[in-house]
Design an enzyme around this catalytic site. Structure first.
Site, mmCIF file in Angstrom:
data_model
loop_
_atom_site.group_PDB
_atom_site.id
_atom_site.type_symbol
_atom_site.label_atom_id
_atom_site.label_comp_id
_atom_site.label_asym_id
_atom_site.label_seq_id
_atom_site.Cartn_x
_atom_site.Cartn_y
_atom_site.Cartn_z
ATOM 1 N N GLY A 46 49.120 33.820 45.246
ATOM 2 C CA GLY A 46 48.738 32.747 45.880
ATOM 3 C C GLY A 46 46.662 34.469 46.254
ATOM 4 O O GLY A 46 47.021 34.810 46.097
ATOM 5 N N GLN A 51 40.297 37.918 50.870
ATOM 6 C CA GLN A 51 40.552 38.757 49.647
ATOM 7 C C GLN A 51 39.599 38.980 48.408
ATOM 8 O O GLN A 51 39.609 40.085 47.326
ATOM 9 C CB GLN A 51 42.280 37.730 49.003
ATOM 10 N N CYS A 90 51.762 41.675 48.536
ATOM 11 C CA CYS A 90 50.235 40.707 48.401
ATOM 12 C C CYS A 90 49.387 41.485 47.277
ATOM 13 O O CYS A 90 49.729 43.093 47.610
ATOM 14 C CB CYS A 90 49.656 40.917 49.994
ATOM 15 N N LEU A 91 48.666 40.536 47.160
ATOM 16 C CA LEU A 91 47.635 41.482 45.995
ATOM 17 C C LEU A 91 46.569 42.723 46.449
ATOM 18 O O LEU A 91 46.107 42.954 46.216
ATOM 19 C CB LEU A 91 46.586 40.160 45.447
ATOM 20 N N HIS A 132 51.364 33.134 54.527
ATOM 21 C CA HIS A 132 50.988 33.776 54.642
ATOM 22 C C HIS A 132 49.546 33.804 54.463
ATOM 23 O O HIS A 132 48.223 34.797 54.487
ATOM 24 C CB HIS A 132 51.729 34.465 53.443
ATOM 25 N N GLU A 133 48.838 32.689 53.367
ATOM 26 C CA GLU A 133 47.554 32.820 53.264
ATOM 27 C C GLU A 133 47.229 32.159 54.731
ATOM 28 O O GLU A 133 45.352 32.697 54.071
ATOM 29 C CB GLU A 133 47.444 31.740 51.751
ATOM 30 N N HIS A 136 46.263 35.349 56.341
ATOM 31 C CA HIS A 136 44.483 35.739 56.029
ATOM 32 C C HIS A 136 43.935 35.074 56.589
ATOM 33 O O HIS A 136 42.632 35.891 56.530
ATOM 34 C CB HIS A 136 44.330 35.704 54.656
HETATM 35 NI NI NI Z 1 48.103 38.259 50.274
#
Ligand code: NI
Length: 161
Positions: A46, A51, A90-91, A132-133, A136
Site C-alpha cells: 500500500g 509518501q 510501512c514503506l 493504515h493508508e 497517512h
Molecule cells: Ni504506510
C-alpha cells in the site's frame, strides 16, 4: 511511468494532512501509475501519495495477485466495525514493525481513477490496509498508534517480506 522517491521517517511531510483532489485528470492518473510502480518496486502492499511527497488524498493498495489493485481518491470512512490486533510495517519506516489495533471491517467511499464514486466494503487485511493508508492522508503513521512494547526493528539481512 516513473519510480518516485519514498519519503521516510523523520521527513516532516509525513505529519501533514493531505488535501482533497478537485479534478481527477491525466496528471492524477499519471501519479497513481507512478505510485503503483513505486509500491511494487519496493515490495509494498500500500502507498499514500504523501509518501512520495504529494499532499493529495490518494492511496493505492495491492494485496492479492488475483484481485484488482485498489486506487482510491478522496477516501472517506463511512463505517467501521470491530477491532483486530495486527502487525504492520510501512514503506516510510523501513525495517520497523509493530502491533496496532485496526478496524476488523471498514466501509470507505471515494473516487476511482476516472472520477467515479465507488464504495469499498472490506474486512481483515484490506480493512487494515485502508485504515493504515487513510491515516497517512491525515498525517498519522502506524508508529504513533502502536501497542506499547511491540516495536520490532529488523536488520536488513533477516528482513521480512
Ligand atoms: Ni504506510
Amino acid at each position: 511511468m516513473a519510480i518516485r522517491t519514498i519519503r521516510e521517517e523523520g521527513d516532516e511531510i509525513l505529519k501533514k494532512k493531505s488535501r482533497e483532489v478537485e479534478v481527477v485528470d491525466d496528471k492524477i492518473r499519471e501519479l497513481i501509475k507512478d505510485m503503483i510502480e513505486t509500491m511494487h518496486k519496493y515490495d509494498g502492499v500500500g502507498l499514500a501519495a504523501v509518501q512520495v511527497g504529494i499532499l493529495k488524498r490518494i492511496l493505492v493498495i495491492d494485496l492479492y495477485d488475483e484481485k484488482p489493485i485498489v486506487r482510491l481518491i478522496n477516501p472517506v470512512i463511512i463505517k467501521t466495525k470491530g477491532e483486530q490486533e495486527v502487525e504492520e510495517g510501512c514503506l516510510s519506516f523501513p525495517n520497523k514493525y509493530a502491533k496496532v489495533i485496526r478496524p476488523k471491517e471498514i466501509t470507505v467511499e471515494g473516487l476511482n481513477e476516472y472520477g467515479q464514486k465507488i464504495r469499498i466494503v472490506a474486512t481483515d487485511l484490506l480493512a487494515q490496509a485502508l485504515s493504515h493508508e487513510i491515516d497517512h492522508l491525515d498525517g498519522k503513521v502506524f508508529i504513533d498508534k502502536m501497542i506499547p512494547g511491540t516495536l520490532e526493528v529488523v536488520t536488513p539481512t533477516d528482513k521480512k517480506k
